[in-house]
Design a protein around this motif. Structure first.
Motif, PDB file in Angstrom:
ATOM      1  N   SER A 173       0.864  -1.180   0.000  1.00  0.00           N
ATOM      2  CA  SER A 173       0.000   0.000   0.000  1.00  0.00           C
ATOM      3  C   SER A 173       0.897   1.224   0.000  1.00  0.00           C
ATOM      4  O   SER A 173       2.128   1.107   0.050  1.00  0.00           O
ATOM      5  CB  SER A 173      -0.932   0.013   1.217  1.00  0.00           C
ATOM      6  OG  SER A 173      -0.267   0.538   2.353  1.00  0.00           O
ATOM      7  N   SER A 199       1.159   3.290   2.388  1.00  0.00           N
ATOM      8  CA  SER A 199       1.602   3.582   3.747  1.00  0.00           C
ATOM      9  C   SER A 199       3.096   3.298   3.881  1.00  0.00           C
ATOM     10  O   SER A 199       3.613   2.348   3.276  1.00  0.00           O
ATOM     11  CB  SER A 199       0.824   2.753   4.753  1.00  0.00           C
ATOM     12  OG  SER A 199      -0.574   3.012   4.663  1.00  0.00           O
ATOM     13  N   TYR A 200       3.777   4.085   4.679  1.00  0.00           N
ATOM     14  CA  TYR A 200       5.226   3.949   4.825  1.00  0.00           C
ATOM     15  C   TYR A 200       5.633   2.576   5.327  1.00  0.00           C
ATOM     16  O   TYR A 200       6.719   2.069   5.017  1.00  0.00           O
ATOM     17  CB  TYR A 200       5.763   5.023   5.772  1.00  0.00           C
ATOM     18  CG  TYR A 200       5.506   4.729   7.232  1.00  0.00           C
ATOM     19  CD1 TYR A 200       6.463   4.075   8.017  1.00  0.00           C
ATOM     20  CD2 TYR A 200       4.297   5.072   7.822  1.00  0.00           C
ATOM     21  CE1 TYR A 200       6.211   3.784   9.349  1.00  0.00           C
ATOM     22  CE2 TYR A 200       4.042   4.789   9.148  1.00  0.00           C
ATOM     23  CZ  TYR A 200       5.005   4.144   9.913  1.00  0.00           C
ATOM     24  OH  TYR A 200       4.753   3.843  11.221  1.00  0.00           O
ATOM     25  N   TYR A 201       4.775   1.961   6.135  1.00  0.00           N
ATOM     26  CA  TYR A 201       5.117   0.684   6.771  1.00  0.00           C
ATOM     27  C   TYR A 201       4.784  -0.520   5.891  1.00  0.00           C
ATOM     28  O   TYR A 201       5.038  -1.656   6.277  1.00  0.00           O
ATOM     29  CB  TYR A 201       4.364   0.535   8.097  1.00  0.00           C
ATOM     30  CG  TYR A 201       2.856   0.734   7.981  1.00  0.00           C
ATOM     31  CD1 TYR A 201       2.028  -0.253   7.438  1.00  0.00           C
ATOM     32  CD2 TYR A 201       2.264   1.920   8.408  1.00  0.00           C
ATOM     33  CE1 TYR A 201       0.662  -0.070   7.308  1.00  0.00           C
ATOM     34  CE2 TYR A 201       0.895   2.101   8.300  1.00  0.00           C
ATOM     35  CZ  TYR A 201       0.102   1.117   7.744  1.00  0.00           C
ATOM     36  OH  TYR A 201      -1.255   1.303   7.615  1.00  0.00           O
TER      37      TYR A 201
END
Length: 362
Positions: free
Chosen positions: A239, A241-243
């Motif tokens: 995704s 998202s950074y993580y």
């Protein structure tokens, strides 16, 4: 100082032209020295060093690495490892023979780490079970270790779906599981390997050895070359998202891959040792949301497209499920793994390899 043959010859010439009869003994000694040098040089020119390859009685089935240790008959243990950002860095991943990574709910992946050749003292944080991971564990006849799950699946596990040990029944008992005080639940439950075999046999009557042997993964021999295009790094975007990004970078000095989530290198929490990987598979599978919580059903049986990374090269492959194992094929033939550690990333067919995977050579 050792005198060479040419030097001895010069000395001999001097000795012959300048010696009287009583000096004949000196000439004789010089001649003997020349003969000795000739003999030594002849040996040097013809002698070769023969290095014998070490012979092994066994090979670990999940790494293909040779051993004479009967621990090769140890039953594999598959552990559900938490990959939430609050659970990183994890403990024990550097010693896993084989790791599967795939989505559970939302954009958070979870890891199924197999241990057989190299057993750590502790692994975790341990997280809850999901049915797709159970199916993969069963393909290796592994003892499945997790901590909790939803009611329907928990009942199936209690009824013998697969040999398993849950942290829910051993929570912080100090024998099989412990809670770390430096993290908050549910990101702080850890498996203790020292107590695992005793509990598995004494309480659950599970076998912890496999005398017949675990069917080995297909591995290359030393003289087989790696195929593919030169690719130094691969990024998987689960995704935005950074993580939720995973990157593998090839280390040419070590001839292995390092792993990053976001910008953080995947290292062991306690030793700070980086995860090093020999084989990376990235395969696309159909994912379906099956309930209001967002749990997924992943089609592990259909086969499909994928990538295989080895020694800085990437090749396109097809994957097949062979007796519960996700394996690479090309033109209908097995593509073999290099001896060593393997990670398999499973991604949704939408966006698939083209949309979720990018490569680089920097």
């Amino acid at each position: 100082m050792r005198v060479g043959k040419l030097g001895l010859a010069v000395l001999l010439g001097i000795a012959i032209t300048g010696c009287s009869n009583e000096d004949e003994q000196v000439v004789k000694e010089v001649e003997e020295n020349i003969e000795q040098v000739d003999a030594e040089e002849e040996v040097d020119e013809t002698t070769t060093t023969v290095v014998e390859e070490e012979q092994f009685e066994y090979y670990y089935p999940l790494t293909g690495i040779g051993t004479n240790d009967e621990s090769v008959h140890q039953r594999a243990v598959a552990v559900m490892v938490n990959n939430h950002p609050n659970a990183r860095p994890q403990t024990g991943l550097t010693q896993a023979d084989l790791v599967y990574e795939m989505l559970t709910e939302g954009d958070i992946t979870r890891l199924l780490a197999f241990y057989q050749s190299d057993i750590p003292a502790k692994v975790g944080p341990v997280r809850s079970a999901r049915h797709d991971f159970i199916e993969l564990s069963d393909g290796y006849d592994a003892l499945y270790v997790y901590h909790g799950t939803y009611t329907i699946l928990e009942q199936k596990l209690r009824n013998g779906l697969i040999d398993n040990i849950s942290g829910s029944y051993h929570d912080n008992d100090g024998t099989v599981f412990e809670r770390a005080n430096y993290r908050k639940a549910p990101h702080n439950s850890y498996l203790l390997f020292d107590g695992l075999n005793g509990v598995a046999t004494d309480r659950y009557n599970y076998s912890v050895t496999n005398e017949v042997g675990i069917p080995p993964l297909p591995f290359t021999s030393d003289d087989e070359e790696t195929s593919g295009d030169d690719v130094q790094s691969v990024m998987i975007t689960y995704s935005n998202s950074y993580y939720a990004t995973v990157e593998y970078v090839y280390d040419q000095m070590q001839e292995k891959y390092t792993r990053f989530t976001g910008e953080d290198q995947t290292k062991d929490f306690e030793s700070d040792t980086p995860v090093l990987i020999d084989n990376i598979m990235i395969v696309e599978m159909n994912h379906q949301i099956i309930d209001e919580v967002g749990r997924r059903d992943i089609n592990l049986q259909s086969g499909g497209k994928g990538y295989l990374l080895q020694k800085g090269k990437l090749q396109e492959i097809d994957w097949q499920n062979v007796d519960g194992r996700i394996l690479p094929f090309k033109d209908g033939q097995h593509v073999k793994f290099l001896p060593g550690k393997t990670w398999i990333n499973i991604i949704p067919t939408s966006p698939g390899l083209a949309g979720a995977v990018s490569t680089g050579n920097e």
